[in-house]
Write an enzyme that holds these catalytic residues in place. Sequence first.
Site, PDB file in Angstrom:
ATOM      1  N   ASN A  10       0.869  -1.175   0.000  1.00 42.44           N
ATOM      2  CA  ASN A  10       0.000   0.000   0.000  1.00 42.44           C
ATOM      3  C   ASN A  10       0.911   1.231   0.000  1.00 42.44           C
ATOM      4  OD1 ASN A  10      -1.800   2.045   0.524  1.00 42.44           O
ATOM      5  ND2 ASN A  10      -2.327   1.357   2.601  1.00 42.44           N
ATOM      6  N   TRP A  11       1.020   1.852  -1.138  1.00 41.40           N
ATOM      7  CA  TRP A  11       1.956   2.988  -1.258  1.00 41.40           C
ATOM      8  C   TRP A  11       1.380   4.265  -0.646  1.00 41.40           C
ATOM      9  CZ3 TRP A  11       4.098   2.520  -7.016  1.00 41.40           C
ATOM     10  CH2 TRP A  11       4.699   1.259  -7.160  1.00 41.40           C
ATOM     11  N   LYS A  12       0.124   4.243  -0.300  1.00 42.91           N
ATOM     12  CA  LYS A  12      -0.561   5.419   0.282  1.00 42.91           C
ATOM     13  C   LYS A  12      -0.335   6.653  -0.600  1.00 42.91           C
ATOM     14  CE  LYS A  12      -0.121   3.367   4.813  1.00 42.91           C
ATOM     15  NZ  LYS A  12      -0.125   3.523   6.244  1.00 42.91           N
ATOM     16  N   HIS A  96      -9.558   0.820   4.938  1.00 44.05           N
ATOM     17  CA  HIS A  96      -8.290   1.031   5.647  1.00 44.05           C
ATOM     18  C   HIS A  96      -8.544   1.939   6.850  1.00 44.05           C
ATOM     19  CE1 HIS A  96      -4.229   2.336   6.549  1.00 44.05           C
ATOM     20  NE2 HIS A  96      -3.811   1.260   5.910  1.00 44.05           N
ATOM     21  N   GLU A  98      -7.025   4.371   7.970  1.00 43.88           N
ATOM     22  CA  GLU A  98      -6.875   5.818   7.691  1.00 43.88           C
ATOM     23  C   GLU A  98      -8.144   6.360   7.032  1.00 43.88           C
ATOM     24  OE1 GLU A  98      -3.141   5.489   5.601  1.00 43.88           O
ATOM     25  OE2 GLU A  98      -2.199   4.888   7.485  1.00 43.88           O
ATOM     26  N   GLU A 168      -5.414  -5.325  10.692  1.00 42.35           N
ATOM     27  CA  GLU A 168      -4.421  -4.280  10.920  1.00 42.35           C
ATOM     28  C   GLU A 168      -4.719  -3.575  12.240  1.00 42.35           C
ATOM     29  OE1 GLU A 168      -2.544  -3.022   6.992  1.00 42.35           O
ATOM     30  OE2 GLU A 168      -4.283  -1.760   7.281  1.00 42.35           O
ATOM     31  N   GLY A 174       2.290   2.033  10.904  1.00 43.49           N
ATOM     32  CA  GLY A 174       3.214   3.155  10.741  1.00 43.49           C
ATOM     33  C   GLY A 174       3.880   3.599  12.031  1.00 43.49           C
ATOM     34  N   SER A 214       3.335  -2.376  10.530  1.00 44.26           N
ATOM     35  CA  SER A 214       4.791  -2.388  10.728  1.00 44.26           C
ATOM     36  C   SER A 214       5.426  -3.740  10.412  1.00 44.26           C
ATOM     37  CB  SER A 214       5.148  -1.933  12.150  1.00 44.26           C
ATOM     38  OG  SER A 214       4.712  -0.592  12.346  1.00 44.26           O
ATOM     39  N   GLY A 235       2.788  -1.184   4.438  1.00 41.80           N
ATOM     40  CA  GLY A 235       2.849   0.253   4.169  1.00 41.80           C
ATOM     41  C   GLY A 235       4.290   0.685   3.944  1.00 41.80           C
ATOM     42  N   GLY A 236       4.927   1.146   5.027  1.00 40.70           N
ATOM     43  CA  GLY A 236       6.273   1.725   4.924  1.00 40.70           C
ATOM     44  C   GLY A 236       7.274   0.866   4.164  1.00 40.70           C
TER      45      GLY A 236
END
Length: 255
Positions: A10-12, A96, A98, A168, A174, A214, A235-236
């Site tokens: 997920n590159w956000k 998600h 977010e 998640e 993150g 993470s 993510g990251g």
Amino acid sequence: MIRKKLIAGNWKMNKTSSEAADLVSAIVAQVGKANDVDVVVCPPFTSVESVGQTLDGSSVKLGAQNMHPERNGAFTGEISAEMLRSIYVRYVILGHSERRALFGETDAFINQKVLSALKAELKPILCVGESLEEREAGSTLDVVKNQLEGGLVGVEESNATDVVIAYEPVWAIGTGKVATSEQAQEVHAFIRKLLGERFTPAIGNKVRILYGGSMKPGNAPELLAQADIDGGLIGGAALEARSFVQLVEAAQAAN
Ligand code: PEP
């Protein structure tokens, strides 16, 4: 292997088109022929189509980070399932944390998206997970149950195995705080039991449940070794080819 492992990036809201092109080229060069694990990349909308062109002919699949449930109309700034499908998107992240926290998405709205995605032959990656306060209050399983059941209203048995669930824990996204493999496995096993009750035990055994929060090359082997963890929503660590490829390799090694 009942369930093929899946690693989704997920590159956000990261990567310009040219940065996206560099990242996807590096991923394709290293894992573009992987068939023992499903690999999915979810770029921002501005580069979904161009990333898809680079993926053409490779085994890496194209995903999106969100969509609107309606087919078309006066929804300024939104994108429909049909639009995604027309540029060969196969997966879409829905619900998600977010989107839930920053954009006020409810289970009912997310459920409409899940149904629209399935109708358009997109595979929804439905995200569920508790906040830190909810975990500390002992309500993790209740929160996950409500989000899961709310997101799956009206989903038929015939396309239940097209749905992917991502557990998640919000406190792990993150933050560098990863759920222990025992904490994650407990919730994954619970989700699988709920899926078995909601559909059939056989379907519950086939649906893939990803862990997200993470996940990094260092902690992935232990998480991926758990009986009910079928991959990761990343993510990251998906923003650099090296760490993303290492996660794909960890999933291959866990097979
Ligand atoms: C995510 O946003 O889905 C996620 C898991 O992020 P991170 O890996 O950075 O925690």
